[in-house]
Enzyme design. Sequence first.
Site, PDB file in Angstrom:
ATOM      1  N   ASP A  28      -8.690  -6.209  -4.893  1.00 12.97           N
ATOM      2  CA  ASP A  28      -8.325  -5.115  -3.999  1.00 12.97           C
ATOM      3  C   ASP A  28      -9.380  -4.018  -4.116  1.00 12.97           C
ATOM      4  OD1 ASP A  28      -7.179  -2.884  -2.736  1.00 12.97           O
ATOM      5  OD2 ASP A  28      -5.148  -3.443  -3.336  1.00 12.97           O
ATOM      6  N   SER A  80       0.847  -1.187   0.000  1.00 20.69           N
ATOM      7  CA  SER A  80       0.000   0.000   0.000  1.00 20.69           C
ATOM      8  C   SER A  80       0.892   1.250   0.000  1.00 20.69           C
ATOM      9  CB  SER A  80      -0.972  -0.030   1.181  1.00 20.69           C
ATOM     10  OG  SER A  80      -1.986   0.926   1.018  1.00 20.69           O
ATOM     11  N   ASP A  90     -12.405 -18.375 -16.183  1.00 18.05           N
ATOM     12  CA  ASP A  90     -11.093 -18.996 -15.993  1.00 18.05           C
ATOM     13  C   ASP A  90     -11.157 -20.517 -15.987  1.00 18.05           C
ATOM     14  OD1 ASP A  90     -12.210 -19.564 -13.518  1.00 18.05           O
ATOM     15  OD2 ASP A  90     -11.112 -17.993 -12.464  1.00 18.05           O
ATOM     16  N   HIS A 150      -6.913  -6.072  -0.260  1.00 18.35           N
ATOM     17  CA  HIS A 150      -5.867  -5.061  -0.148  1.00 18.35           C
ATOM     18  C   HIS A 150      -4.763  -5.555   0.777  1.00 18.35           C
ATOM     19  CE1 HIS A 150      -4.009  -1.192  -0.502  1.00 18.35           C
ATOM     20  NE2 HIS A 150      -4.030  -1.016   0.800  1.00 18.35           N
ATOM     21  N   ASP A 173     -15.659 -20.937  -8.839  1.00 17.59           N
ATOM     22  CA  ASP A 173     -15.140 -21.080  -7.471  1.00 17.59           C
ATOM     23  C   ASP A 173     -15.262 -19.809  -6.645  1.00 17.59           C
ATOM     24  OD1 ASP A 173     -13.320 -19.578  -8.868  1.00 17.59           O
ATOM     25  OD2 ASP A 173     -11.549 -20.685  -8.218  1.00 17.59           O
ATOM     26  N   ASP A 189     -17.496 -15.667 -13.425  1.00 14.23           N
ATOM     27  CA  ASP A 189     -16.760 -16.621 -12.589  1.00 14.23           C
ATOM     28  C   ASP A 189     -16.190 -17.779 -13.404  1.00 14.23           C
ATOM     29  OD1 ASP A 189     -15.688 -18.052 -10.515  1.00 14.23           O
ATOM     30  OD2 ASP A 189     -17.557 -18.393  -9.450  1.00 14.23           O
ATOM     31  N   ILE A 212     -14.098 -16.908  -7.525  1.00 12.06           N
ATOM     32  CA  ILE A 212     -12.924 -16.066  -7.773  1.00 12.06           C
ATOM     33  C   ILE A 212     -12.831 -15.790  -9.270  1.00 12.06           C
ATOM     34  CG2 ILE A 212     -10.404 -15.925  -7.683  1.00 12.06           C
ATOM     35  CD1 ILE A 212     -10.480 -17.713  -5.222  1.00 12.06           C
TER      36      ILE A 212
END
Length: 446
Positions: A331, A115, A190, A371, A194, A187, A196
């Site tokens: 993030d 950060s 990819d 983050h 899942d 989703d 993500i």
Amino acid sequence: MCRVDATVNTSSTSSVHFEVWMPDEWYGRSLTVGNSGFAGCIDYTNLDYGAAMHFASIGTDAGHDGPTSNSFYENPEVTEDFVHRSLHVATVLGKQIIATYYGTNISNAYYIGCSTGGRQAHTMASRYPFDFNGIVGGSPATDSNRLCSYQGLAGRWVGAPFASDSPKFITASRWSAISQEIFCQCDALDGLIDGIIAEPDDCNPDFSSLACDASANATSCLTDAQLKVVHQIYSPLVGLKGETLFPRFDPGAEASDAWQALFSGDLNTYTEGYFQNMYYTDKYHNFDNFSLADLYYAEIMDPFGISSYIGGLAVFKEQGGKYLAYHGRADPLINSGASKALYKRLASTMGLDPVAMDRFYRLFLVPGMGHCGGGVAGAPSLIGNAGLDTVGLNVSTHNVLLAIVDWVEAGNAPEVIVGLTEDGTERDNCRYGTTGSWREGAWTCS
């Protein structure tokens, strides 16, 4: 362990407080740790991490006491300490203390931060290229003038600072519907459903199905005004001349109530702090009409080069320095596209192709990571980046701190960083230029 506490004046109106932790079992290396937010506190979590990993570790308060921006107000010397000077001063003096204590010179010097600490990483490599042999910098708050302006504008889009009275404000139930729609559409891109989204840049959701009509759920549908806001959120910030000023909010980063980081309806803390105490030096500045004009003003001011763009990293590269960057793709505070933009800007400034960049600078993108850590359920975010609690496996393939040591000292550049989930599942985090996908029952980077 020997612990040294020191303060040094950097001007007649500023000083830096720093500590050096020197373990009994030392492997000859130093580690300087960065800060977060407005700094104002020594990062004891990472000091402890470094010492536990047998580094003589250095940490600083970045030149002021307390985690707010109040110390910057009408005090340019303190501001300069925060932007760049404090970390350099603490590193130089800390190294001298370490060498004196152990009676021998440091073999290699390292840095780790996320950060604000990620901004400091880039700043140190560009301004002070001989301070470190290896740098780990995550989720960097570089391009700081645009970043804190974007964060303020994001709040304004949903009606801040008077969101409760704004037809543009998006409630929690509506954010839940937005996030559900994003994952429904993206989703599987990819190869695995899942929770993500591995590559948010491939996700361009259509929200028309959420538009309010006679049959829609009034608590989760979106009005025309709210649909325009959502389109704005998931699009890059564009300037008055059509130029791209900042990357878009990543689809998927809103999940698990993370949307509140920027879209809660309150004015962003960092926007308020930087503009009141650094750019305008006006503690009563009114943000009701905050706009692109404020962003452009901040860019002109760029106090002490806080944007971090003072050139490339040519000297750092030529002296053999290695730089490991990372950023979570979910993030909610600093859009991960900022790290891609920084990579491209460095490559362009230095005239390097991807192969040449790979020789000294590698960026790893962590799917689902928030983050500087955490993130959505199942994110492979345990990569040893921020304290002992972030260590999954303590080997160079899985730990960014050990990976940078292995790169500097053995020449083993990391191809992937293997992250662990909270339940111990492993997943490869891919280097920028490659993308993760689920193939034949395993994650691969290609």
